[in-house]
Write a protein that holds these residues in place. Structure first.
Motif, mmCIF file in Angstrom:
data_model
loop_
_atom_site.group_PDB
_atom_site.id
_atom_site.type_symbol
_atom_site.label_atom_id
_atom_site.label_comp_id
_atom_site.label_asym_id
_atom_site.label_seq_id
_atom_site.Cartn_x
_atom_site.Cartn_y
_atom_site.Cartn_z
ATOM 1 N N PHE A 14 0.865 -1.173 0.000
ATOM 2 C CA PHE A 14 0.000 0.000 0.000
ATOM 3 C C PHE A 14 0.904 1.225 0.000
ATOM 4 O O PHE A 14 1.757 1.369 0.864
ATOM 5 N N VAL A 15 0.709 2.085 -0.981
ATOM 6 C CA VAL A 15 1.519 3.279 -1.140
ATOM 7 C C VAL A 15 0.650 4.479 -0.795
ATOM 8 O O VAL A 15 -0.430 4.653 -1.360
ATOM 9 N N ASP A 16 1.123 5.284 0.148
ATOM 10 C CA ASP A 16 0.356 6.448 0.590
ATOM 11 C C ASP A 16 1.150 7.714 0.295
ATOM 12 O O ASP A 16 2.110 8.039 0.981
ATOM 13 N N VAL A 17 0.778 8.389 -0.769
ATOM 14 C CA VAL A 17 1.363 9.683 -1.120
ATOM 15 C C VAL A 17 0.214 10.658 -1.381
ATOM 16 O O VAL A 17 -0.036 11.071 -2.500
ATOM 17 N N GLY A 18 -0.489 10.970 -0.313
ATOM 18 C CA GLY A 18 -1.667 11.814 -0.444
ATOM 19 C C GLY A 18 -2.931 10.995 -0.597
ATOM 20 O O GLY A 18 -3.965 11.305 -0.036
ATOM 21 N N GLU A 19 -2.865 9.961 -1.373
ATOM 22 C CA GLU A 19 -3.954 9.000 -1.499
ATOM 23 C C GLU A 19 -3.337 7.602 -1.466
ATOM 24 O O GLU A 19 -2.191 7.412 -1.853
ATOM 25 N N ILE A 20 -4.080 6.655 -0.993
ATOM 26 C CA ILE A 20 -3.552 5.295 -0.871
ATOM 27 C C ILE A 20 -3.867 4.518 -2.139
ATOM 28 O O ILE A 20 -4.997 4.505 -2.617
ATOM 29 N N ARG A 21 -2.826 3.893 -2.687
ATOM 30 C CA ARG A 21 -3.020 3.011 -3.827
ATOM 31 C C ARG A 21 -2.373 1.667 -3.497
ATOM 32 O O ARG A 21 -1.469 1.589 -2.666
ATOM 33 N N THR A 22 -2.841 0.633 -4.130
ATOM 34 C CA THR A 22 -2.338 -0.712 -3.907
ATOM 35 C C THR A 22 -1.578 -1.174 -5.134
ATOM 36 O O THR A 22 -2.034 -0.979 -6.259
#
Length: 78
Positions: A14-22
């Motif tokens: 899970f990548v969180d750079v302002g919004e979380i994406r998988t």
């Protein structure tokens, strides 16, 4: 499971750079991939995919984790 990915199912991060994406990664043997890339760099004279500095930073993190576990201080590991 960042260190020991199971060999029987894909892995997700899970990548969180302002919004979380998988992001999902297919089943693989991560150590075989590392060895293959290192071998290719040597054979072809290219860049090693993971520079020595990465290993040094990894060891610094591992050392900090050990110190933290021994002292009971789970705060700033730096």
């Amino acid at each position: 499971m960042p260190v020991n990915a199971p060999p029987d199912r894909p892995q997700r991060i899970f990548v969180d750079v302002g919004e979380i994406r998988t992001e999902e990664f297919p089943i693989c043997n991560q150590y075989t991939l590392q060895g293959d890339e290192f071998s290719r760099a040597i054979r072809e004279g290219g860049e090693v995919p993971t520079p020595l500095e990465d290993a040094l930073r990894n060891m610094a993190v591992i050392d900090a984790l050990v110190r933290s576990s021994q002292s009971g201080n789970m705060g700033n590991a730096g």
